[in-house]
Write an enzyme that holds these catalytic residues in place. Structure first.
Site, mmCIF file in Angstrom:
data_model
loop_
_atom_site.group_PDB
_atom_site.id
_atom_site.type_symbol
_atom_site.label_atom_id
_atom_site.label_comp_id
_atom_site.label_asym_id
_atom_site.label_seq_id
_atom_site.Cartn_x
_atom_site.Cartn_y
_atom_site.Cartn_z
ATOM 1 N N ARG A 1 0.886 -1.176 0.000
ATOM 2 C CA ARG A 1 0.000 0.000 0.000
ATOM 3 C C ARG A 1 0.912 1.211 0.000
ATOM 4 O O ARG A 1 1.597 1.492 0.989
ATOM 5 C CB ARG A 1 -0.908 -0.019 1.239
ATOM 6 C CG ARG A 1 -1.888 1.154 1.326
ATOM 7 C CD ARG A 1 -2.711 1.029 2.600
ATOM 8 N NE ARG A 1 -3.544 2.189 2.832
ATOM 9 C CZ ARG A 1 -4.817 2.305 2.460
ATOM 10 N NH1 ARG A 1 -5.398 1.313 1.827
ATOM 11 N NH2 ARG A 1 -5.513 3.398 2.722
ATOM 12 N N HIS B 1 -7.072 1.144 -6.762
ATOM 13 C CA HIS B 1 -7.442 0.456 -5.515
ATOM 14 C C HIS B 1 -8.226 -0.813 -5.875
ATOM 15 O O HIS B 1 -9.419 -0.933 -5.563
ATOM 16 C CB HIS B 1 -8.284 1.389 -4.650
ATOM 17 C CG HIS B 1 -8.331 1.011 -3.205
ATOM 18 N ND1 HIS B 1 -7.777 -0.152 -2.713
ATOM 19 C CD2 HIS B 1 -8.897 1.635 -2.118
ATOM 20 C CE1 HIS B 1 -7.979 -0.239 -1.414
ATOM 21 N NE2 HIS B 1 -8.655 0.837 -1.025
ATOM 22 N N CYS C 1 -16.333 3.438 0.412
ATOM 23 C CA CYS C 1 -15.197 2.601 0.811
ATOM 24 C C CYS C 1 -14.700 2.921 2.216
ATOM 25 O O CYS C 1 -13.902 2.153 2.764
ATOM 26 C CB CYS C 1 -14.066 2.721 -0.205
ATOM 27 S SG CYS C 1 -13.460 4.393 -0.438
ATOM 28 N N ASP D 1 -16.897 8.626 -2.371
ATOM 29 C CA ASP D 1 -15.685 8.506 -1.568
ATOM 30 C C ASP D 1 -15.416 9.864 -0.931
ATOM 31 O O ASP D 1 -16.008 10.882 -1.322
ATOM 32 C CB ASP D 1 -14.513 8.072 -2.462
ATOM 33 C CG ASP D 1 -13.277 7.653 -1.680
ATOM 34 O OD1 ASP D 1 -13.354 7.546 -0.439
ATOM 35 O OD2 ASP D 1 -12.228 7.434 -2.310
ATOM 36 N N GLN E 1 -10.334 -3.005 -3.150
ATOM 37 C CA GLN E 1 -11.582 -2.386 -2.725
ATOM 38 C C GLN E 1 -12.701 -2.700 -3.703
ATOM 39 O O GLN E 1 -13.823 -3.028 -3.301
ATOM 40 C CB GLN E 1 -11.408 -0.873 -2.603
ATOM 41 C CG GLN E 1 -12.683 -0.123 -2.237
ATOM 42 C CD GLN E 1 -13.199 -0.488 -0.865
ATOM 43 O OE1 GLN E 1 -12.475 -0.394 0.115
ATOM 44 N NE2 GLN E 1 -14.459 -0.910 -0.774
ATOM 45 N N ARG F 1 -14.129 -6.771 2.218
ATOM 46 C CA ARG F 1 -12.690 -6.634 1.955
ATOM 47 C C ARG F 1 -11.964 -7.902 2.402
ATOM 48 O O ARG F 1 -11.062 -8.396 1.718
ATOM 49 C CB ARG F 1 -12.124 -5.410 2.695
ATOM 50 C CG ARG F 1 -12.463 -4.060 2.088
ATOM 51 C CD ARG F 1 -11.708 -3.796 0.790
ATOM 52 N NE ARG F 1 -10.266 -3.800 0.988
ATOM 53 C CZ ARG F 1 -9.551 -2.744 1.395
ATOM 54 N NH1 ARG F 1 -10.153 -1.600 1.654
ATOM 55 N NH2 ARG F 1 -8.239 -2.830 1.524
#
Length: 305
Positions: free
Chosen positions: A102, A129, A264, A224, A132, A292
């Site tokens: 990450r 991402h 998310c 988001d 996700q 997730r």
């Protein structure tokens, strides 16, 4: 050697396999059925960016798969601080069975895959991402059924989530409508590639600056945070630009009556979404967060098993 660097690299068949496996592993977990698919294997988790969901879900996921997870913060390793990615990839490949990273630059993820000899999983970059979005697709599938032909509306920043959502929905034959302010658009290359993916898989990509156009007839509305990590100094400017893109009762009413709300997380109530939407009966954000774990377990099982 397979990796998860971008959903653009995966075929529809691979994504379908991943979602099917994720659903199976989730069912088995709820039933108390052990699945030690990665017994004796170790995942290295490199974090240049902090996280709640990513670290916990990968670490717990490896445990449930019978393996071990090793947390490596930017303070623990010398990646980019005196040791090249080439050397880091070569060395870690001798110790580990897979790496989740990450970080900021997509190029760092790609280079780990290029120079290493173990699977690399993109846990988030500034560009993409993918983990996700696999969780998101699993959530939509659980609540709205077969993904083909479903419409997802994303309203907000043209960021990493929007980019991977474009790829994921396009590959699965869905309609993805992305509405962003003109000054915060999606990456042109990502949009072009997603449109090609959609054409090849029976999907549709709509890019607009009108949130109402995106939301109309949607099966799911997604947003988001407006201010991502490291952008706190841009808050006043971004709030001004994004205010018309808030997901509220008026915007949500344009979607289908049975539409679901996705985010998310972390969410900022009263900014990108109102409380009545994110805490309302059609919000599935905590199912999405849980997924997730299951989606990433499927990714690890496919790549490292």
């Amino acid at each position: 050697m397979k990796h998860l660097l971008s959903l653009h690299d995966w075929s529809k068949a691979e994504m379908t396999e991943c979602l099917t496996l994720a659903a199976r592993l989730k069912k088995e977990l709820k039933e108390g059925v052990a699945h030690p698919i990665l017994k004796g294997k170790t995942l290295g988790m490199i974090f240049s960016k902090s996280s709640t969901r990513t670290r916990v879900s990968f670490e717990v996921g490896m445990y449930q798969l019978g393996g071990n997870a090793l947390f490596l913060s930017s303070n623990d390793i010398q990646l980019g601080r005196g040791e090249s990615i080439y050397d880091t990839a070569k060395v870690l490949s001798r110790f580990l069975d897979g790496i989740m990273i990450r970080t900021f630059r997509q190029e760092d993820v790609n280079d780990l895959a290029k120079y290493g000899s173990i699977p690399i999983i993109n846990g988030l970059t500034d560009l993409l991402h993918p983990c996700q979005i696999l969780a998101d697709l699993l959530t939509i599938q659980e609540h709205r059924g077969d993904l083909a032909g479903k419409k997802v509306a994303y309203v907000g920043d043209g960021n990493n989530v929007a980019h991977s959502l474009l790829y994921g929905c396009a590959k699965m034959g869905m309609e993805i409508a992305v509405a962003t302010p003109p000054e915060y658009p999606c990456d042109e290359t990502v949009v072009r590639q997603a449109m090609a993916d959609a054409e090849a898989n029976g999907g549709k990509v709509v890019i607009t600056n009108d949130p109402a156009e995106a939301a109309k007839g949607a099966d799911a509305i997604y947003t988001d945070t407006w201010i991502s990590m490291g952008q706190e100094d841009q808050k006043a400017e971004k709030v001004k630009s994004f205010s018309p893109y808030q997901v509220n009762k008026e915007l949500f009413s344009l979607a289908k009556p049975e539409a679901i709300f996705l985010h998310c997380l972390p969410a900022y109530r009263g900014m990108e979404v109102t409380e009545e939407i994110i805490d309302g009966p059609q919000s599935v954000v905590f199912d999405e967060a849980e997924n997730r774990l299951h989606a990433q377990k499927a990714v690890m099982a496919m790549l490292m098993g």
